[in-house]
Design a protein around this motif. Sequence first.
Motif, PDB file in Angstrom:
ATOM      1  N   GLN A  28     -39.236 -43.598  14.293  1.00  0.00           N
ATOM      2  CA  GLN A  28     -39.104 -42.465  15.725  1.00  0.00           C
ATOM      3  C   GLN A  28     -40.720 -42.264  16.037  1.00  0.00           C
ATOM      4  O   GLN A  28     -41.353 -42.073  15.529  1.00  0.00           O
ATOM      5  CB  GLN A  28     -38.460 -41.267  15.353  1.00  0.00           C
ATOM      6  CG  GLN A  28     -38.233 -40.158  16.526  1.00  0.00           C
ATOM      7  CD  GLN A  28     -37.687 -38.967  16.292  1.00  0.00           C
ATOM      8  OE1 GLN A  28     -37.189 -38.581  15.249  1.00  0.00           O
ATOM      9  NE2 GLN A  28     -37.630 -38.033  17.197  1.00  0.00           N
ATOM     10  N   VAL A  29     -40.789 -42.275  17.355  1.00  0.00           N
ATOM     11  CA  VAL A  29     -41.856 -41.867  17.984  1.00  0.00           C
ATOM     12  C   VAL A  29     -41.382 -41.033  19.182  1.00  0.00           C
ATOM     13  O   VAL A  29     -41.198 -41.669  20.208  1.00  0.00           O
ATOM     14  CB  VAL A  29     -43.053 -42.930  18.505  1.00  0.00           C
ATOM     15  CG1 VAL A  29     -44.011 -42.532  19.215  1.00  0.00           C
ATOM     16  CG2 VAL A  29     -43.415 -43.889  17.222  1.00  0.00           C
ATOM     17  N   GLY A  30     -41.712 -39.793  19.287  1.00  0.00           N
ATOM     18  CA  GLY A  30     -41.315 -38.832  20.562  1.00  0.00           C
ATOM     19  C   GLY A  30     -39.802 -38.689  20.467  1.00  0.00           C
ATOM     20  O   GLY A  30     -39.018 -38.801  19.616  1.00  0.00           O
ATOM     21  N   GLY A  31     -39.341 -39.334  21.797  1.00  0.00           N
ATOM     22  CA  GLY A  31     -37.808 -39.423  22.026  1.00  0.00           C
ATOM     23  C   GLY A  31     -37.439 -40.697  21.999  1.00  0.00           C
ATOM     24  O   GLY A  31     -36.139 -40.870  22.104  1.00  0.00           O
ATOM     25  N   PHE A  32     -38.129 -41.724  21.412  1.00  0.00           N
ATOM     26  CA  PHE A  32     -37.905 -43.017  21.033  1.00  0.00           C
ATOM     27  C   PHE A  32     -37.271 -43.377  19.745  1.00  0.00           C
ATOM     28  O   PHE A  32     -38.194 -42.733  18.737  1.00  0.00           O
ATOM     29  CB  PHE A  32     -38.963 -43.918  21.380  1.00  0.00           C
ATOM     30  CG  PHE A  32     -38.860 -44.486  22.798  1.00  0.00           C
ATOM     31  CD1 PHE A  32     -37.979 -45.250  23.542  1.00  0.00           C
ATOM     32  CD2 PHE A  32     -40.055 -43.885  23.621  1.00  0.00           C
ATOM     33  CE1 PHE A  32     -38.136 -45.691  24.910  1.00  0.00           C
ATOM     34  CE2 PHE A  32     -40.068 -44.140  25.089  1.00  0.00           C
ATOM     35  CZ  PHE A  32     -39.322 -45.070  25.545  1.00  0.00           C
ATOM     36  N   ASP A  33     -36.189 -44.033  19.402  1.00  0.00           N
ATOM     37  CA  ASP A  33     -36.057 -44.260  18.129  1.00  0.00           C
ATOM     38  C   ASP A  33     -35.887 -45.908  18.091  1.00  0.00           C
ATOM     39  O   ASP A  33     -35.312 -46.352  18.896  1.00  0.00           O
ATOM     40  CB  ASP A  33     -34.453 -44.031  17.796  1.00  0.00           C
ATOM     41  CG  ASP A  33     -34.451 -42.423  17.961  1.00  0.00           C
ATOM     42  OD1 ASP A  33     -34.728 -41.686  17.050  1.00  0.00           O
ATOM     43  OD2 ASP A  33     -33.454 -41.698  18.704  1.00  0.00           O
ATOM     44  N   LEU A  34     -36.418 -46.373  16.943  1.00  0.00           N
ATOM     45  CA  LEU A  34     -36.547 -47.909  16.889  1.00  0.00           C
ATOM     46  C   LEU A  34     -35.019 -48.362  16.404  1.00  0.00           C
ATOM     47  O   LEU A  34     -34.628 -48.035  15.373  1.00  0.00           O
ATOM     48  CB  LEU A  34     -37.368 -48.069  15.688  1.00  0.00           C
ATOM     49  CG  LEU A  34     -37.806 -49.669  15.205  1.00  0.00           C
ATOM     50  CD1 LEU A  34     -38.317 -50.185  16.546  1.00  0.00           C
ATOM     51  CD2 LEU A  34     -38.517 -49.960  14.079  1.00  0.00           C
ATOM     52  N   MET A  35     -34.513 -49.017  17.292  1.00  0.00           N
ATOM     53  CA  MET A  35     -33.256 -49.612  17.056  1.00  0.00           C
ATOM     54  C   MET A  35     -33.062 -51.176  16.501  1.00  0.00           C
ATOM     55  O   MET A  35     -32.173 -51.462  15.920  1.00  0.00           O
ATOM     56  CB  MET A  35     -32.236 -49.490  17.983  1.00  0.00           C
ATOM     57  CG  MET A  35     -32.566 -50.132  19.469  1.00  0.00           C
ATOM     58  SD  MET A  35     -31.638 -49.883  20.690  1.00  0.00           S
ATOM     59  CE  MET A  35     -32.204 -51.092  21.877  1.00  0.00           C
ATOM     60  N   TRP A  36     -34.034 -51.831  16.741  1.00  0.00           N
ATOM     61  CA  TRP A  36     -34.063 -53.350  16.233  1.00  0.00           C
ATOM     62  C   TRP A  36     -35.783 -53.679  16.005  1.00  0.00           C
ATOM     63  O   TRP A  36     -36.464 -53.432  16.630  1.00  0.00           O
ATOM     64  CB  TRP A  36     -33.644 -54.103  17.267  1.00  0.00           C
ATOM     65  CG  TRP A  36     -33.387 -55.614  16.785  1.00  0.00           C
ATOM     66  CD1 TRP A  36     -33.865 -56.722  16.676  1.00  0.00           C
ATOM     67  CD2 TRP A  36     -32.069 -55.954  16.031  1.00  0.00           C
ATOM     68  NE1 TRP A  36     -33.576 -57.687  16.227  1.00  0.00           N
ATOM     69  CE2 TRP A  36     -31.923 -57.279  15.904  1.00  0.00           C
ATOM     70  CE3 TRP A  36     -30.755 -55.130  16.029  1.00  0.00           C
ATOM     71  CZ2 TRP A  36     -30.940 -58.030  15.386  1.00  0.00           C
ATOM     72  CZ3 TRP A  36     -29.743 -55.972  15.456  1.00  0.00           C
ATOM     73  CH2 TRP A  36     -29.980 -57.396  14.935  1.00  0.00           C
ATOM     74  N   ASN A  37     -35.805 -54.151  14.701  1.00  0.00           N
ATOM     75  CA  ASN A  37     -37.205 -54.692  14.371  1.00  0.00           C
ATOM     76  C   ASN A  37     -36.978 -55.795  13.415  1.00  0.00           C
ATOM     77  O   ASN A  37     -36.944 -55.748  12.074  1.00  0.00           O
ATOM     78  CB  ASN A  37     -37.780 -53.520  13.374  1.00  0.00           C
ATOM     79  CG  ASN A  37     -39.297 -53.589  13.105  1.00  0.00           C
ATOM     80  OD1 ASN A  37     -39.877 -54.685  13.739  1.00  0.00           O
ATOM     81  ND2 ASN A  37     -39.815 -53.214  11.944  1.00  0.00           N
ATOM     82  N   ASP A  38     -36.690 -56.866  14.302  1.00  0.00           N
ATOM     83  CA  ASP A  38     -36.440 -58.153  13.442  1.00  0.00           C
ATOM     84  C   ASP A  38     -35.203 -58.108  12.891  1.00  0.00           C
ATOM     85  O   ASP A  38     -34.954 -58.889  11.668  1.00  0.00           O
ATOM     86  CB  ASP A  38     -37.501 -58.700  12.718  1.00  0.00           C
ATOM     87  CG  ASP A  38     -37.606 -60.238  12.558  1.00  0.00           C
ATOM     88  OD1 ASP A  38     -36.902 -60.934  13.353  1.00  0.00           O
ATOM     89  OD2 ASP A  38     -38.036 -60.814  11.585  1.00  0.00           O
ATOM     90  N   GLY A  39     -34.126 -57.068  12.972  1.00  0.00           N
ATOM     91  CA  GLY A  39     -33.053 -56.809  12.566  1.00  0.00           C
ATOM     92  C   GLY A  39     -32.889 -55.410  12.558  1.00  0.00           C
ATOM     93  O   GLY A  39     -33.350 -54.712  13.133  1.00  0.00           O
ATOM     94  N   PRO A  40     -31.400 -54.990  12.394  1.00  0.00           N
ATOM     95  CA  PRO A  40     -30.977 -53.800  12.752  1.00  0.00           C
ATOM     96  C   PRO A  40     -31.801 -52.790  12.009  1.00  0.00           C
ATOM     97  O   PRO A  40     -32.249 -53.034  10.956  1.00  0.00           O
ATOM     98  CB  PRO A  40     -29.258 -53.874  12.380  1.00  0.00           C
ATOM     99  CG  PRO A  40     -29.377 -54.803  11.565  1.00  0.00           C
ATOM    100  CD  PRO A  40     -30.348 -55.766  11.765  1.00  0.00           C
TER     101      PRO A  40
END
Length: 435
Positions: A378-390
């Motif tokens: 998570q960075v601020g209001g962004f959530d990491l949803m995919w990083n070379d996979g779920p």
Amino acid sequence: MSKNKAAGHKGAYGYQKKRDGEGRTCVRFRCGLTNTILDVLRQRPGWVEVKEDAEWDFNWCDVGWLRENFDHSYMEEHVRICHFRNHYELTRKNLMVKNLKRYKKMLEREAGRLEAAKCDFFPCTFELPSEYHLFVEEFKRSPGNVWIMKPAARSQGKGIFLFRKLKDIIEWKKDRIRTEEQKDEAQVESHVAQRYIENPYLINGRKFDLRVYVLVTSYLPLKAWLYRDGFARFSNTRFSLSSIGDQYVHLTNVAVQKTAPDYDPEKGCKWQMQQLRRYLTAKHGREVVEALFKDIDNIFIRSIQSVQKVIINDKHCFELYGYDILLDQDLKPWLLEVNASPSLTASSQEDYELKYRLLEDTLHIVDMEGCLTGREKQVGGFDLMWNDGPVYREDVGLEALGSTYQIANTHLGCVNDRKKQLQQLLKPLPGQKRI
């Protein structure tokens, strides 16, 4: 453009960082827009605006500048620019559908029909004039249905109209033929004819769609972030299929709605995403709404996967997409289009604050200052949803997940705790006044 000769120290990207008089990282930026993003860039500590012909480290450009300059520009390792060079593979309406159709066929061939069915989130669509005869065949199979015609590369509702009968587009077809005779085929403007969603979900009798923001920082490997905030854009007039010529009934674009005679600029025609999620939860229950937002997550992932192999990945590039999604009365989400340049012009103070936060957090993730480790979820209001996979949530114990059930790391429409999160994540930037 991006030669860094000033003394400093090696940053996260291995380039020589410039420092200002207060010891802050100095980032030279260009901006081709004059709305909220320019405010964000000018107020970011240590960032300095440069003239058009000066060297720069960061460029928030429009797609026209990209088209004319990208292939002729040399960019050093640390430089960042806000579009991928062929972003249009996802953001032109005709190419988006073409790529989704191809991706769906690939899934059916390699993974079976059940997996391919997860791509059934875009309406039946044909590119015109090239697929006109295929469109006519489909049109005749379901007489009386409403279709919507859209220019493939325009925005803000320009050139869109609805129709029920083939004779309603005779004049349109004649114009296309005349255009083809006057221009090269490559210059003829493409359109899409799309089956209109005749049973949209209504609130107070009005149609709406969702504007959601997805940030892709890499296509190889694929890395994508989902912003918690977004909004629902409402039409200004009650919905009815008896008036398909009334754009104020059927087109939710703010650019269209604000021209309505009874439009109230103070009231506007937007709901924040949190307000919509609360409304839907109160009416349909938490489980139904969780399933809906899971289906919306699926749209984001499948759509960017559909272009992953055709987008020209470049470490200098990132893209902030604006997704337009419509809900039907069965709470099925439909992808309408994806925007490479979602409007950053605010329609109200609340809208301005949302977009300001969104853009600040985009810059945090792009991280010209080298503050992040690359392992953040998570960075601020962004959530990491995919990083070379779920990517899955960390706030749910493994015992609750079980062996086969995991919860995606997405929080669309949930509380945006960005201020608290950024205070924990980032060391305060000297002179930082707001986060």
